[in-house]
Scaffold this motif. Structure first.
Motif, PDB file in Angstrom:
ATOM      1  N   TRP A  85       0.612  -1.145   0.176  1.00 27.63           N
ATOM      2  CA  TRP A  85      -0.001  -0.092   0.133  1.00 27.63           C
ATOM      3  C   TRP A  85       0.839   1.251  -0.051  1.00 27.63           C
ATOM      4  N   GLY A  86       0.383   2.438  -0.450  1.00 19.05           N
ATOM      5  CA  GLY A  86       1.034   3.462  -0.451  1.00 19.05           C
ATOM      6  C   GLY A  86       0.155   4.644  -0.822  1.00 19.05           C
ATOM      7  N   PHE A  87       0.831   5.949  -0.681  1.00 26.42           N
ATOM      8  CA  PHE A  87       0.135   7.078  -0.902  1.00 26.42           C
ATOM      9  C   PHE A  87       0.534   7.816  -2.287  1.00 26.42           C
ATOM     10  N   ASN A  88      -0.115   8.036  -3.084  1.00 27.37           N
ATOM     11  CA  ASN A  88       0.033   8.391  -4.379  1.00 27.37           C
ATOM     12  C   ASN A  88       0.963   7.606  -5.278  1.00 27.37           C
ATOM     13  N   GLY A  89       1.014   6.414  -4.955  1.00 28.11           N
ATOM     14  CA  GLY A  89       2.033   5.354  -5.460  1.00 28.11           C
ATOM     15  C   GLY A  89       1.790   4.058  -4.712  1.00 28.11           C
ATOM     16  N   SER A  90       2.677   3.002  -4.960  1.00 22.08           N
ATOM     17  CA  SER A  90       2.722   1.700  -4.569  1.00 22.08           C
ATOM     18  C   SER A  90       3.032   1.453  -3.128  1.00 22.08           C
ATOM     19  N   TYR A  91       4.124   2.389  -2.865  1.00 24.29           N
ATOM     20  CA  TYR A  91       4.819   2.115  -1.373  1.00 24.29           C
ATOM     21  C   TYR A  91       4.867   3.523  -0.847  1.00 24.29           C
ATOM     22  N   LEU A  92       4.857   3.756   0.250  1.00 18.21           N
ATOM     23  CA  LEU A  92       5.219   5.019   1.208  1.00 18.21           C
ATOM     24  C   LEU A  92       4.599   6.153   0.452  1.00 18.21           C
ATOM     25  N   GLY A  93       4.835   7.335   0.791  1.00 22.40           N
ATOM     26  CA  GLY A  93       4.199   8.602  -0.048  1.00 22.40           C
ATOM     27  C   GLY A  93       5.089   9.712   0.020  1.00 22.40           C
ATOM     28  N   PRO A  94       4.812  10.646  -0.752  1.00 21.41           N
ATOM     29  CA  PRO A  94       5.454  11.914  -0.930  1.00 21.41           C
ATOM     30  C   PRO A  94       5.697  12.646   0.466  1.00 21.41           C
ATOM     31  N   THR A  95       6.863  13.530   0.372  1.00 19.35           N
ATOM     32  CA  THR A  95       6.912  14.399   1.331  1.00 19.35           C
ATOM     33  C   THR A  95       5.964  15.575   1.292  1.00 19.35           C
ATOM     34  N   LEU A  96       5.151  15.852   2.360  1.00 23.41           N
ATOM     35  CA  LEU A  96       4.730  17.185   2.094  1.00 23.41           C
ATOM     36  C   LEU A  96       5.616  18.197   2.901  1.00 23.41           C
ATOM     37  N   ARG A  97       5.374  19.565   2.368  1.00 15.78           N
ATOM     38  CA  ARG A  97       6.223  20.490   3.219  1.00 15.78           C
ATOM     39  C   ARG A  97       5.507  21.828   2.989  1.00 15.78           C
ATOM     40  N   ALA A  98       5.450  22.357   4.339  1.00 21.66           N
ATOM     41  CA  ALA A  98       4.783  23.709   4.471  1.00 21.66           C
ATOM     42  C   ALA A  98       5.435  24.427   5.333  1.00 21.66           C
ATOM     43  N   ALA A  99       5.208  25.733   5.607  1.00 22.12           N
ATOM     44  CA  ALA A  99       5.822  26.659   6.258  1.00 22.12           C
ATOM     45  C   ALA A  99       4.761  27.354   7.449  1.00 22.12           C
ATOM     46  N   ARG A 100       5.555  27.693   8.663  1.00 26.70           N
ATOM     47  CA  ARG A 100       4.811  28.004   9.777  1.00 26.70           C
ATOM     48  C   ARG A 100       4.070  29.483   9.166  1.00 26.70           C
ATOM     49  N   GLY A 101       2.773  29.461   9.737  1.00 33.90           N
ATOM     50  CA  GLY A 101       1.935  30.434   9.283  1.00 33.90           C
ATOM     51  C   GLY A 101       0.854  30.355   8.322  1.00 33.90           C
ATOM     52  N   GLU A 102       1.576  29.312   7.519  1.00 30.80           N
ATOM     53  CA  GLU A 102       0.230  28.889   6.236  1.00 30.80           C
ATOM     54  C   GLU A 102      -0.646  28.206   6.709  1.00 30.80           C
ATOM     55  N   LYS A 103      -1.867  28.101   5.924  1.00 27.29           N
ATOM     56  CA  LYS A 103      -2.970  27.351   6.096  1.00 27.29           C
ATOM     57  C   LYS A 103      -2.930  26.427   5.404  1.00 27.29           C
ATOM     58  N   VAL A 104      -3.030  24.974   5.615  1.00 20.55           N
ATOM     59  CA  VAL A 104      -2.849  23.771   4.758  1.00 20.55           C
ATOM     60  C   VAL A 104      -4.248  23.100   4.677  1.00 20.55           C
ATOM     61  N   ARG A 105      -4.530  22.478   3.540  1.00 17.32           N
ATOM     62  CA  ARG A 105      -5.765  21.588   3.549  1.00 17.32           C
ATOM     63  C   ARG A 105      -5.166  20.144   2.857  1.00 17.32           C
ATOM     64  N   VAL A 106      -5.466  18.992   3.225  1.00 20.14           N
ATOM     65  CA  VAL A 106      -5.016  17.705   2.865  1.00 20.14           C
ATOM     66  C   VAL A 106      -6.421  17.006   2.284  1.00 20.14           C
ATOM     67  N   ARG A 107      -6.327  16.828   1.096  1.00 17.46           N
ATOM     68  CA  ARG A 107      -7.371  16.061   0.381  1.00 17.46           C
ATOM     69  C   ARG A 107      -6.825  14.580   0.389  1.00 17.46           C
ATOM     70  N   VAL A 108      -7.618  13.829   1.437  1.00 20.19           N
ATOM     71  CA  VAL A 108      -7.213  12.395   1.615  1.00 20.19           C
ATOM     72  C   VAL A 108      -8.469  11.606   1.002  1.00 20.19           C
TER      73      VAL A 108
END
Length: 504
Positions: A85-108
């Protein structure tokens, strides 16, 4: 000789033979339980580096990521396809990167055949966005948590958290890093070119049964699954060519039960610059760093032109008896990754004298204290119940939690939604590796750890955060509790057993 005496001698002789056989069998099992890949070489696969996740920024400034939980097959060894199993692929997932102060949304989106969750391990965020066992995402459904990043730069990660199934879902491959930046950390001159001199290292132990993963537990293992080899970023026998004389390694123990004692094969010193929740006040020089499941550490190591050095996990010295030491992996050693320095290296700036001040309380203003006794049978004698709130915390207050393990086997302790300061370990000041912000702490047998933490998450009496052992087999067996953060003077609500997300 009478018949009775003859029978007695035969029975005694048989007993002696069985005892010797049993003893010999135990010795055979005991000697065979030690695992080592150290010194064997064979670094033949270039280390895969998880890609940085793509994102978009909406009109309101929200950074939006998309993650798809999916099943697939992965060739860890050429020609042998392993169901994963994986995220966006067959195994593991991509590295998410964001900065302090940002608003983030993750569509899972869940494209698996069963429900799961995504927990943002180490993130300070509202409990209903935390991705614990109450935020299950049904097959075919999409869950879109959103929050504002309000914590220092750090190496965090994401993984599933379904009640009773977390070990299985993580072992299948559902995990990835979540890196946070802030202006101060980016201005320190640290190695920060992702995948070049700033390497994410997701370390897991695995075992194969033919081409498939073997996830079985050994009969004499009390910690959970232990593999007989390791992977980094899903790569077996990895090496990485580096072109800088200082290399930053973001270590994540993504194994489900194994604790590692990381160092290099030539015992060279390295600089610890960050723990779970971000940068230390000052870099600490050491030649070993111990990480239990879920813990992270950022280290900087110096390499010389043309040399090769191996990141290794050494046997643990944690005071276990000989039985638990051997059968729970304490005597094991692994070669994790070979670094190969180019003949000509780019010169790096020296590490700064000061890095940052961890944003964690010192416990002096604690509103109350709590005690947690760790046993496989449950925390404070109670197994996890989805409908029971175990603790109610007033928003904006600091608490001191004392965590004790006298269970005879190793545990660790992870608290959702906060970063903690370790005040003491068995009554003594913590060693340098434990002086930074922590959300997960190793608690071996006969150990008492005192933690201070401040609860600034939004008040929500009906949405709990978790605390639990992050040896995931223990968590799945019920070694977990939950707490809610409420406004001062308010009471806890009553969380429902499951919140399944059936739509967008």
């Amino acid at each position: 000789m009478s018949g009775f005496k003859r029978v007695l001698i035969i029975l005694l002789s048989a007993g002696i033979v069985l005892t010797l056989a049993a003893g010999g069998g135990f010795l055979w099992v005991y000697s065979g339980a030690k695992v080592s890949t150290a010194g064997r070489g064979g670094f033949r696969n270039e280390l895969a580096v998880p890609p940085l996740a793509r994102s978009t920024v909406g009109p309101d400034g929200t950074r939006v990521f998309d993650l798809r939980m999916q099943a697939g097959e992965t060739e860890f060894t050429a020609g042998r396809r392993t169901p994963t199993w994986g995220f966006n692929g067959s195994y593991l997932g991509p590295t998410l990167r964001a900065a302090r102060g940002e608003k983030v949304r993750v569509r899972v989106r869940n494209a698996l055949g069963e429900a799961s969750t995504v927990h943002w391990h180490g993130m300070r965020l509202p409990a209903r966005m935390d991705g614990g066992p109450h935020q299950m995402v049904a097959p075919g459904a999409t869950w879109s948590p959103q929050w504002k990043v309000d914590q220092p730069a750090a190496t965090l990660w994401y993984h599933p958290h379904p009640h009773g199934e977390t070990e299985d879902h993580v072992q299948r491959g559902l995990a990835g890093m979540f890196i946070l930046d802030d202006a101060k950390s980016l201005g320190l001159g640290l190695p920060d070119t992702y995948g070049v001199n700033d390497l994410p290292l997701i370390v897991q132990d695995v075992k194969f049964d033919g081409a498939r993963f073997d996830h079985g537990h050994g009969l004499l293992q009390t910690t959970g699954f232990l593999g007989d080899r390791t992977m980094v970023n899903g790569t077996l026998d990895p090496y990485r060519v580096v072109g800088d004389d200082l290399v930053r390694l973001r270590l994540l123990n993504a194994s489900t039960a194994r604790t590692y004692d990381f160092g290099f094969d030539d015992n060279r010193a390295f600089s610890l610059i960050a723990t779970d929740g971000g940068l230390l006040e000052k870099a600490a020089s050491m030649d070993r760093i111990q990480l239990s499941p879920g813990e992270r550490a950022e280290i900087v190591v110096r390499v010389r032109p043309g040399e090769r050095t191996v990141l290794r996990s050494y046997p643990l010295s944690i005071g276990q008896d000989f039985y638990n030491q051997r059968f729970n992996g304490g005597d094991d050693s692994f070669d994790i990754l070979e670094l190969r320095a180019r003949e000509r290296l780019r010169h790096s700036s020296a590490l700064p004298v000061t890095l940052g001040k961890p944003e964690i309380p010192d416990g002096s203003q604690a509103a109350r204290t709590r005690f947690f006794d760790l046993k496989v049978s449950g925390i404070n004698g109670r197994r996890m119940s989805m409908g029971r709130v175990d603790a109610t915390v007033a928003r904006g207050t600091t608490e001191v939690w004392t965590v004790r393990n006298t269970n005879g086997i190793p545990h660790n302790f992870h608290v959702h939604g906060v970063q903690s300061r370790i005040l003491s370990v068995n009554g003594r000041a913590p060693r340098p590796a434990l002086r930074g912000a922590k959300d997960t702490v190793f608690v071996p047998d006969r150990t008492t750890v005192v933690l201070a933490m401040r609860f600034d998450g939004p008040a929500d009496p009906n949405s709990p955060y978790m605390y639990h052992c992050h040896l995931l087999a223990h968590e799945d067996q019920g070694m977990m509790g939950q707490f809610v953060v409420v406004g001062k003077g308010r009471r806890a609500g009553r969380p429902s057993a499951v919140h399944a997300h059936q739509g967008h």
